[in-house]
Design a protein around this motif. Structure first.
Motif: not given
Length: 267
Positions: A26-27, A30, A65-66, A76, A80, A83, A210
């Motif tokens: 998820s990181q 993005t 998580q985001m 998931k 993501l 978005r 992260q």
């Protein structure tokens, strides 16, 4: 001797398959959107990403998580990508399910999975044996407070390079040759799901994902922006505050050398 980025990756849109949209994924997804935005502003044709994940969002995912409360129960990957597409004006794709090697012809595969079994299936299944196998594989993984990222070129079954490298370019070893334990399905793993964020934080530090994703994105930035790499991996440890890069070497580093570096950082 550095690794030279092949011209294709600088002159054409790059297809990336991202496998896993959890803690690291998820990181990473993005970050790839931000990377794409910066590259296109500099005149690069950009990235086209397809994200794969068979899981839905749970309350334990929020925070690490985001995802937010309103995402619980949804795919998931779809959450993501939808978005990101809305925010950046992209048309990336999401696949709610296991990875399918036949969806497009990726130039690069980024594995953000959390088990040796999943990695083994990627490495030994259809994913990396497909006729249109990607040039590069990036793998990210972590434990409670430490982790690693490895970026390398894929090999054929006989160990020969899957693709021709630019003249004067050092070869990047296959990540699963550097750390073969990543695909060791005999190892015992804890795959018990967490029931909430507090329980999840007992098993993993809040910012470990992260910390792993940041050097991963830095490698890709160097690869696309500057057209060369002098390092192709990193080992991070949040408890000691250390990060050690895995340098590009010719010949490629042996597995024992990478393992020694990993042990020093994780200690």
């Amino acid at each position: 001797m550095p690794h030279i980025t092949p011209a294709h990756f600088l002159q054409h849109q790059v297809m990336i398959h991202l496998v896993g949209c959890g803690g690291n994924g998820s990181q990473m997804l993005t970050g790839l959107a931000r990377l794409n935005h910066a590259l296109t502003a500099l005149g690069h044709p950009g990235l086209n990403v397809i994200a794969f994940d068979p899981d839905t969002v749970s309350e334990a995912n929020m925070g690490r998580q985001m995802f937010g409360q309103f995402d619980v129960g949804s795919s998931k990957a779809i959450v993501l990508v939808s978005r990101i597409n809305a925010f950046f004006g992209l048309n990336w794709e999401a696949h709610f399910g296991l990875y399918e090697a036949g969806k497009g012809a990726p130039d690069m595969l980024i594995a953000c999975v959390d088990s040796a079994k999943s990695r083994y299936e990627i490495a030994n299944g259809r994913a990396l044996r497909h006729p249109n196998k990607p040039y590069y594989l990036m793998d990210m993984g972590n434990r409670a407070a430490d982790g690693q990222v490895l970026f390398g070129e894929l090999s054929n079954a006989d160990g020969s390079p899957a693709h021709k490298a630019p003249v004067g370019s050092a070869r990047l070893p296959d990540p699963y040759h550097v750390l073969p334990e990543l695909v060791d399905i005999q190892a015992i793993e804890d795959d018990t799901p967490s029931c909430g964020l507090a329980q999840a934080l007992e098993r993993q530090e809040l910012f470990i994902n992260q910390a792993v994703v940041t050097p991963a994105l830095s490698i890709l930035w160097e690869f696309f922006r500057h057209g060369r790499l002098t390092w192709h991996g990193a080992f991070v440890n949040l408890r000691t505050g250390s990060m050690r890069p895995l340098l590009v070497k010719e010949p490629a580093p042996e597995a024992a050398e990478a393992e020694e570096l990993r042990v020093r950082v994780m200690a």
